[in-house]
Design a protein around this motif. Structure first.
Motif, PDB file in Angstrom:
ATOM      1  N   UNK A 285       0.805  -1.214   0.000  1.00  0.00           N
ATOM      2  CA  UNK A 285       0.000   0.000   0.000  1.00  0.00           C
ATOM      3  C   UNK A 285       0.836   1.262   0.000  1.00  0.00           C
ATOM      4  N   UNK A 286       1.828   1.341   0.877  1.00  0.00           N
ATOM      5  CA  UNK A 286       2.649   2.549   0.963  1.00  0.00           C
ATOM      6  C   UNK A 286       3.569   2.702  -0.235  1.00  0.00           C
ATOM      7  N   UNK A 287       4.092   1.590  -0.736  1.00  0.00           N
ATOM      8  CA  UNK A 287       4.932   1.668  -1.935  1.00  0.00           C
ATOM      9  C   UNK A 287       4.105   2.109  -3.135  1.00  0.00           C
ATOM     10  N   UNK A 288       2.882   1.591  -3.247  1.00  0.00           N
ATOM     11  CA  UNK A 288       1.991   1.989  -4.344  1.00  0.00           C
ATOM     12  C   UNK A 288       1.644   3.467  -4.273  1.00  0.00           C
ATOM     13  N   UNK A 289       1.319   3.951  -3.060  1.00  0.00           N
ATOM     14  CA  UNK A 289       0.989   5.370  -2.889  1.00  0.00           C
ATOM     15  C   UNK A 289       2.169   6.248  -3.264  1.00  0.00           C
ATOM     16  N   UNK A 290       3.358   5.877  -2.838  1.00  0.00           N
ATOM     17  CA  UNK A 290       4.550   6.678  -3.136  1.00  0.00           C
ATOM     18  C   UNK A 290       4.811   6.746  -4.637  1.00  0.00           C
ATOM     19  N   UNK A 291       4.750   5.590  -5.301  1.00  0.00           N
ATOM     20  CA  UNK A 291       4.998   5.554  -6.750  1.00  0.00           C
ATOM     21  C   UNK A 291       3.896   6.259  -7.520  1.00  0.00           C
ATOM     22  N   UNK A 292       2.658   6.101  -7.064  1.00  0.00           N
ATOM     23  CA  UNK A 292       1.516   6.720  -7.736  1.00  0.00           C
ATOM     24  C   UNK A 292       1.639   8.242  -7.717  1.00  0.00           C
ATOM     25  N   UNK A 293       1.976   8.785  -6.557  1.00  0.00           N
ATOM     26  CA  UNK A 293       2.125  10.243  -6.437  1.00  0.00           C
ATOM     27  C   UNK A 293       3.331  10.730  -7.236  1.00  0.00           C
ATOM     28  N   UNK A 294       4.358   9.911  -7.303  1.00  0.00           N
ATOM     29  CA  UNK A 294       5.554  10.289  -8.061  1.00  0.00           C
ATOM     30  C   UNK A 294       5.298  10.278  -9.565  1.00  0.00           C
TER      31      UNK A 294
END
Length: 310
Positions: A40-49
């Motif tokens: 979840x946190x890795x997805x959120x970070x990459x998504x925002x990036x």
């Protein structure tokens, strides 16, 4: 009284899982939470990036929150899981200090970052015409750097103190990670001065930020009540309730643990409360911010389409 062999400086972490069937089920449950938090946190970070539509101050702060949570849970759970699977519950003196340093740094940075996010919501709702001035890229960077630096300085002070006091009792820490207050129960000196500094740090990093958050949302609720647009009011309520949910899950057990006198707490109680701010919150943050946010879900849909087209 039990004394530890002074030829060894290793600590023993009793852990969270009992050696029984219930312990195995609890381990599997924590492992699933850990995987969900990582994904979840890795997805959120990459998504925002990767999505240009999310390159705004609010999502810039949210990406940092995901990065902190990713590091946070990775500092605690792998060692705990390793101890349960392989039976090696010992942790070196330096390793305990390193784990404690990262835990306190990330915890302090997260409390200040949540306060910055509350300020961002306040400016966006109460002062929308000044938003680009008060929440520009430079201010966001300063907020993030300030959170990390203040968290590191506070953590460094506590960790250095913990590593320089004499331990002459049993080296068994009744916890699942190297929490400094749990370590100090093994000290062979009076630690009342340190307990006073813990109260001061808790006030600076939990009580004052919480007051700022409450004041910010008090002003936000007043502004929402005067909104004429039903859609705008609904969106504001959704954003605020999301952030308040995160704050409640994180601040409440943390503040209770560190403000409550140690004589009135039990190790089992400390472990249960620590689960909230070390394991559950890092898993819940990306779920709360993604499932209740149309912009994030839209970005996820666009990214999925791009991947499928490739």
């Amino acid at each position: 009284m039990e004394y530890y062999n002074q030829t060894s400086t290793d600590f023993i972490l009793l852990g969270l899982f009992p050696s029984s069937t219930s312990g195995l089920f609890l381990f599997i449950f924590i492992a699933l939470i850990f995987l969900m938090a990582l994904i979840g946190n890795l997805t959120m970070t990459l998504l925002i990036l990767l999505d240009i539509h999310l390159h705004t101050p609010m999502y810039f702060l949210l990406s940092q929150l995901s990065l902190i949570d990713l590091s946070y849970i990775s500092t605690i759970v792998p060692k705990m899981a390793s101890a349960f699977l392989f039976g090696n519950k010992s942790i070196s003196f330096i390793g305990c200090g390193i784990q404690s340093f990262f835990f306190l740094t990330l915890a302090g940075a997260e409390t200040l970052l949540l306060t910055s996010m509350a300020y961002d919501h306040y400016v966006a709702i109460c002062c929308p015409l000044h938003y680009r001035i008060r929440m520009n890229k430079r201010i966001c960077v300063l907020m993030i750097l300030g959170s990390w630096m203040m968290g590191s300085v506070n953590s460094c002070a506590h960790t250095i103190y913990a590593l320089h006091i004499p331990y002459c009792r049993s080296r068994i820490i009744n916890h699942f990670f190297c929490d400094v207050p749990a370590m100090l129960t093994l000290a062979c000196m009076d630690t009342w001065v340190y307990e006073y500094t813990v109260s001061v740090s808790t006030t600076l990093f939990l009580v004052f930020p919480f007051i700022v958050i409450v004041c910010s949302y008090g002003r936000i609720l007043l502004a929402i009540c005067h909104m004429h647009s039903g859609e705008g009011r609904k969106k504001a309520y959704s954003t605020c309730s999301t952030h308040l949910t995160v704050v409640t899950f994180y601040y409440a057990p943390f503040a209770y643990t560190y403000l409550h006198p140690r004589s009135l707490r039990s190790p089992a109680e400390d472990k249960v409360l620590a689960i909230f701010y070390t394991i559950l919150t890092p898993m819940l943050n990306p779920i709360i911010y993604s499932l209740r946010n149309k912009e994030v879900m839209g970005a996820f849909s666009r990214l999925t389409q791009r991947i499928c087209s490739v």
